[in-house]
Design a protein around this motif. Structure first.
Motif, short mmCIF file in Angstrom:
data_model
loop_
_atom_site.label_atom_id
_atom_site.label_comp_id
_atom_site.label_asym_id
_atom_site.label_seq_id
_atom_site.Cartn_x
_atom_site.Cartn_y
_atom_site.Cartn_z
N GLU A 251 77.67 -14.43 81.49
CA GLU A 251 78.64 -13.79 81.20
C GLU A 251 78.49 -12.58 80.37
O GLU A 251 78.91 -11.49 80.56
CB GLU A 251 80.06 -14.50 80.79
CG GLU A 251 80.31 -15.56 81.84
CD GLU A 251 81.53 -16.46 81.35
OE1 GLU A 251 81.74 -16.56 80.22
OE2 GLU A 251 81.90 -17.51 82.20
N GLN A 252 78.13 -12.69 79.34
CA GLN A 252 77.50 -11.70 78.47
C GLN A 252 76.67 -10.52 79.22
O GLN A 252 77.19 -9.52 79.17
CB GLN A 252 76.74 -12.05 77.14
CG GLN A 252 76.60 -11.04 76.15
CD GLN A 252 77.48 -10.85 75.23
OE1 GLN A 252 78.76 -11.04 75.64
NE2 GLN A 252 77.35 -10.19 74.08
N ALA A 253 75.81 -10.78 80.01
CA ALA A 253 75.02 -9.89 80.72
C ALA A 253 76.14 -9.25 81.65
O ALA A 253 75.79 -8.01 81.87
CB ALA A 253 73.92 -10.59 81.26
N GLU A 254 76.88 -9.81 82.53
CA GLU A 254 77.74 -9.15 83.36
C GLU A 254 78.55 -8.36 82.67
O GLU A 254 78.86 -7.16 83.27
CB GLU A 254 78.47 -10.41 84.16
CG GLU A 254 77.77 -11.22 85.00
CD GLU A 254 78.51 -12.37 85.95
OE1 GLU A 254 78.09 -12.75 86.87
OE2 GLU A 254 79.50 -12.63 85.34
N ARG A 255 79.22 -8.63 81.53
CA ARG A 255 80.23 -7.88 81.00
C ARG A 255 79.44 -6.49 80.49
O ARG A 255 79.97 -5.23 80.65
CB ARG A 255 80.71 -8.38 79.75
CG ARG A 255 81.91 -9.47 79.80
CD ARG A 255 82.73 -9.84 78.81
NE ARG A 255 81.67 -10.43 77.83
CZ ARG A 255 81.61 -11.98 77.94
NH1 ARG A 255 82.18 -12.52 78.46
NH2 ARG A 255 80.72 -12.53 76.90
N ALA A 256 78.15 -6.69 80.03
CA ALA A 256 77.47 -5.49 79.46
C ALA A 256 77.07 -4.54 80.80
O ALA A 256 77.22 -3.49 80.52
CB ALA A 256 76.33 -5.95 78.80
N ALA A 257 76.58 -5.11 81.89
CA ALA A 257 76.49 -4.31 83.18
C ALA A 257 77.62 -3.46 83.72
O ALA A 257 77.44 -2.32 83.89
CB ALA A 257 75.61 -5.33 83.98
N ALA A 258 78.84 -4.11 83.45
CA ALA A 258 79.94 -3.73 83.99
C ALA A 258 80.42 -2.46 83.50
O ALA A 258 81.24 -1.49 83.64
CB ALA A 258 80.91 -4.76 84.20
N GLN A 259 80.26 -2.36 81.98
CA GLN A 259 80.61 -1.55 81.10
C GLN A 259 79.88 -0.03 81.34
O GLN A 259 80.45 0.97 80.84
CB GLN A 259 80.43 -1.84 79.59
CG GLN A 259 81.30 -2.81 79.14
CD GLN A 259 80.72 -3.40 77.77
OE1 GLN A 259 79.76 -2.76 77.13
NE2 GLN A 259 81.75 -4.45 77.25
N ILE A 260 78.70 0.17 82.33
CA ILE A 260 78.21 1.40 82.51
C ILE A 260 78.58 1.80 83.96
O ILE A 260 78.48 0.78 84.91
CB ILE A 260 76.69 1.12 82.31
CG1 ILE A 260 76.30 0.54 80.98
CG2 ILE A 260 76.03 2.38 82.43
CD1 ILE A 260 76.55 1.49 79.76
N ALA A 261 79.18 2.83 83.72
CA ALA A 261 79.84 3.37 85.19
C ALA A 261 78.41 3.54 86.29
O ALA A 261 77.41 4.30 85.59
CB ALA A 261 80.57 4.78 84.99
N GLY A 262 78.56 3.34 87.08
CA GLY A 262 77.60 3.49 88.36
C GLY A 262 76.37 2.63 88.40
O GLY A 262 75.77 2.68 89.15
N ALA A 263 76.48 1.62 87.66
CA ALA A 263 75.60 0.46 87.54
C ALA A 263 75.77 -0.40 88.44
O ALA A 263 76.96 -0.95 88.29
CB ALA A 263 75.03 0.04 86.16
N ASP A 264 75.05 -0.74 89.51
CA ASP A 264 75.40 -1.92 90.36
C ASP A 264 74.25 -3.00 90.09
O ASP A 264 73.50 -2.85 91.06
CB ASP A 264 75.50 -1.44 91.78
CG ASP A 264 75.71 -2.53 92.77
OD1 ASP A 264 76.51 -3.47 92.24
OD2 ASP A 264 75.66 -2.28 94.16
N ILE A 265 74.62 -3.79 89.35
CA ILE A 265 73.67 -4.77 89.00
C ILE A 265 74.06 -6.26 89.19
O ILE A 265 75.35 -6.79 88.63
CB ILE A 265 73.07 -4.76 87.41
CG1 ILE A 265 72.27 -3.18 87.41
CG2 ILE A 265 71.91 -5.79 87.04
CD1 ILE A 265 72.04 -2.86 86.01
N ASP A 266 73.48 -6.95 89.74
CA ASP A 266 73.84 -8.47 90.00
C ASP A 266 73.05 -9.29 89.08
O ASP A 266 71.88 -9.13 88.89
CB ASP A 266 73.75 -9.21 91.23
CG ASP A 266 74.64 -8.35 92.33
OD1 ASP A 266 75.95 -8.14 91.61
OD2 ASP A 266 74.52 -8.02 93.39
N VAL A 267 73.61 -10.43 88.26
CA VAL A 267 72.70 -11.21 87.34
C VAL A 267 72.88 -12.65 87.75
O VAL A 267 73.81 -12.94 87.89
CB VAL A 267 72.97 -10.88 85.76
CG1 VAL A 267 72.63 -9.44 85.48
CG2 VAL A 267 74.29 -11.15 85.48
#
Length: 783
Positions: A207-223
């Motif tokens: 969940e920490q990784a998902e929140r961090a990735a979601a904070q960057i606009a334009g980044a489409d990353i699944d973890v």
């Protein structure tokens, strides 16, 4: 009233009958047994130390190192005592592995997001370190300086150039990034002081990784999170969830099926309570031996002993109800039923325990513990059945035991099977021959089963850690590592070492299932410069000590090449490892100063998986011989003992042939199921043969004897099979492959065992027992 099965020539009850009569007449003693056993079980559930500390004084114990960890590491030979203190650089080995997937890692948004994810993960107190691409320095003639990844604000051209360099770097591609650049791995080490619960090592990180990735606009990353720790925790959680879910569902189906079949609530309640009490006692006592967390004990043992207990409980209840419906009082019906069925229950428990006891000689510790737990469970369940049912019959429930008899589904349909039995007896020669031939053919097919073992076959396929593991199998070649260890003598030189390492690399790359070999030779090849092997080895000094010692320990004359292994099972890698060892032997012939060996957990399992076959052969072979001896002694007939082999072997052979023809392999779960199968198959055979021997003592035409035996136990056999199949069907719909395999094999074994006992066994008795001829001679002599 016909004489009892244990009456002697003078008409007096035999020893077994008197013992069962005496037990049935002592309800106070039965109450004491229930109270004492329940109290011991409760202490085991709540605080087993109350008894353990009193029985044995506490002793200090040291925790041994994990055997799998020792096998998973390459082992240098002749290591000097002056080994370097330099810590080897590792591109794997994280306790948790974060799997990130995206099509745009090498973009401004992608790199910014991944660096932010790394920072946020390192900010977690339970995460001590994070290793990913940014931690791998770049190669140049001055050694290792800088990093592989460019600045997050680099131009698209610089991003593409960096991507190409990363996918050429041996420390990166296949190790921390997939060949297509769409999967990144982050290896996390944990600080266990801050891991206060399972979520801290699993969901909190993801969940920490998902929140961090979601904070960057334009980044489409699944973890997703996987690795040794999440996979272990998921396995434990699956056992807890499955042990509750499938036990509850299975017991509910069995209870409803029994209610539907018996058509009497009192009988159903007693039949259900007896095995349930045995399960309660067994699982409580297991806490005293610290065996409750065995991956088989917390799910399979409760279901198994409930099946065995339910079988005996149904047979006992059917007999008591029949005596009650015949006009006997509750006391006399209980005494009579216990005397007629008690010996068969004792024999079924004994033979089943023999089958499980044979597992204690297995090499696998889990199988050993499983065997001992089943022996304990079978004993507990026998005591429960012979105690709870007679005690319950003495209660007010006993007044209505006979309600519903003759109106159940089985009682109403049993007579329709009589024509089948009549046909079998008329064609006993053909049916007996078919039974022997088919059993032999099926057994030959089953013997061709190949051994196999998967590390994570029991995982729920829908779980996050399992899905990430399967993705790693496809994208990076697997999560597990194997090694080729290289040792050399003093006569070998550095140039020859590099040639050997290149030959090892070529050997590994010829196998499609071997993923991304990595060793010292690849690091040297990535450095600039030309020349032969001896000249290239002079570049070794350009590598910093941490990276050099990852694959090379000169003081111990040791080097290693690591490679990835998928979780496909050892059967898939058997020929692969055989070819690799053969080619390594060829390399050693060309370079006699070098010794090469295939190591790691996967090769170790490949070399030792034959023990599964040995365990099965020893278990089933020993158990079959002992069971045959027991039946021969009890029935005092070698002929009857030989006849019992076919109906006992037929279900096992049929199940094994099904596995073989469906492309399955001989695995740990199937070894245990085969042992369970022989116990279940023998139970029904014993009940049929016991009634057959009783009817023979009563006398009459031999075909009538077999028909009466069928009528006496046929209803109970059909009831137990229907109820048990209904209960085991719940495992067929489980998410874990092992659970599904267990359910399918169990259902197939139960149905084939019923077929063998109701069709094959009567034909074999009619053809080979010799009772018909004996009866005819006796009748002639009397005339």
């Amino acid at each position: 009233m016909p004489p009892s099965e244990n009456e002697n020539a003078a008409g007096r009850p035999g020893l077994a009958t008197r013992l069962f009569y005496g037990w049935a007449d002592r309800p106070i003693l039965q109450v004491i047994v229930v109270v004492v056993m329940s109290t011991i079980a409760l202490i085991g559930y709540i605080q087993p130390s109350l008894i353990l500390d009193w029985v044995t004084p506490p002793v200090s114990q040291t925790e041994p190192a994990a055997e799998t960890h020792r096998r998973s590491q390459p082992k240098p030979k002749n290591v000097s005592r002056q080994a370097s203190r330099v810590k080897p650089f590792q591109v794997a080995g994280g306790e948790c592995v974060l799997v990130a997937r995206s099509d745009g890692f090498f973009t401004e948004a992608g790199l910014t997001a991944m660096r932010h994810v790394t920072e946020q993960l390192q900010a977690l107190p339970q995460v001590s370190s994070v290793l990913w691409l940014d931690d791998i320095p770049d190669f140049n003639v001055f050694g290792l300086s800088g990093t592989l990844l460019p600045s997050s604000h680099a131009s698209p051209r610089q991003m593409q150039t960096a991507r190409d360099e990363v996918l050429r770097n041996p420390l990166a591609v296949g190790q921390l990034i997939s060949s297509d650049g769409k999967t990144l791995l982050l290896h996390l080490q944990l600080d266990w002081f801050f891991v206060t619960d399972d979520a801290a090592a699993t969901t909190e990180i993801r969940e920490q990784a998902e929140r961090a990735a979601a904070q960057i606009a334009g980044a489409d990353i699944d973890v997703q999170l996987t690795g040794p720790v999440p996979l272990h925790l998921m396995t434990v959680e699956n056992h807890v969830v499955n042990s509750r879910q499938y036990q509850l569902l299975g017991y509910s189906i069995m209870l409803l099926s029994a209610l539907f079949l018996f058509r009497g609530f009192a009988a159903v309640l007693l039949v259900a309570v007896a095995p349930a009490m045995g399960v309660f006692w067994t699982m409580g006592v297991l806490h005293f031996f610290d065996l409750q967390d065995n991956p088989f004990n917390d799910i399979i043992v409760p279901i198994l002993i409930s099946l065995v207990g339910l079988t005996d409980a149904v047979h006992l209840m059917v007999e008591i109800r029949s005596q009650r419906a015949a006009g006997l009082s509750v006391r006399d019906a209980t005494r009579r039923g216990l005397a007629r069925v008690g010996l068969a229950c004792l024999l079924t428990s004994l033979t089943t325990a023999i089958g499980f006891f044979s597992l204690s000689f297995a090499h696998h510790e889990i199988v050993q513990d499983f065997g001992w737990c089943c022996v304990l469970g079978v004993a507990m369940t026998l005591i429960s059945v012979l105690t709870v049912i007679p005690l319950g019959c003495r209660s007010p429930l006993g007044r209505r035991l006979h309600v519903g008899i003759g109106n159940s589904l089985i009682d109403g349909q049993l007579k329709r099977i009589d024509p089948l039995i009549a046909w079998v007896l008329r064609h006993d020669r053909a049916v007996a021959a078919a039974a022997i031939i088919s059993t032999t053919i099926l057994a030959i097919i089953a013997l061709n089963l190949q051994p196999d073992e998967k590390r994570y076959s029991g995982l729920s396929e829908s779980a996050e850690a399992a899905q990430a593991l399967r993705h790693l199998d496809q994208s990076l070649g697997g999560l597990e590592f194997g090694f080729v260890s290289v040792n050399w003598s003093e006569q070998a030189d550095d140039g020859e070492l590099l040639q050997v390492l290149n030959d090892v690399d070529e050997t590994l790359r010829q196998e499609p299932l071997i993923g991304h070999p990595l060793g010292l030779h690849q690091l040297i090849a990535a450095l600039p410069g030309d020349g032969d092997a001896a000249e290239r080895m002079t570049l070794l000094e350009l590598l910093p000590p941490p990276l050099k010692r990852a694959f090379y320990q000169p003081e111990g004359r040791f080097a290693s090449v690591q490679f990835r292994v998928q979780d496909l099972g050892i059967a898939a890698y058997g020929d692969v490892f055989s070819r690799i060892e053969s080619r390594l032997g060829g390399v050693m012939q060309q370079h006699p100063n070098f010794s090469l060996s295939l190591e790691g957990d996967a090769p170790w399992r490949w070399r030792n998986v034959y023990r599964i076959v040995t365990d099965l052969a020893t278990s089933l072979g020993t158990a079959s011989i002992v069971i045959w001896l027991v039946l021969t002694l009890v029935y005092r007939s070698i002929r009857i003992g030989l006849i019992s082999i076919v109906p006992n072997l037929f279900p096992l052979a049929a199940t094994g042939a099904m596995l073989m023809l469906s492309g399955q392999h001989l695995e740990l779960v199937t070894v245990c199921v085969f042992t369970i199968c022989i116990g279940i198959a023998v139970d029904d055979t014993i009940h049929f043969l016991t009634r057959y021997q009783e009817e023979r003592r009563i006398g009459g035409d031999h075909e009538d004897v077999i028909r009466r035996a069928f009528t006496g136990v046929g209803s109970a056999l059909l009831m137990t099979t229907i109820v048990l199949v209904a209960g085991m069907l719940t495992a067929v719909f489980a998410d874990a492959r092992d659970a599904r395999l267990f359910g399918i094999m169990g259902c197939l074994t139960l149905t084939t065992a019923l077929f063998a006992d109701l069709v094959l066994l009567p034909a074999l008795l009619s053809r080979f027992s010799g009772a018909g001829a004996t009866d005819n001679r006796r009748n002639t002599a009397r005339v």
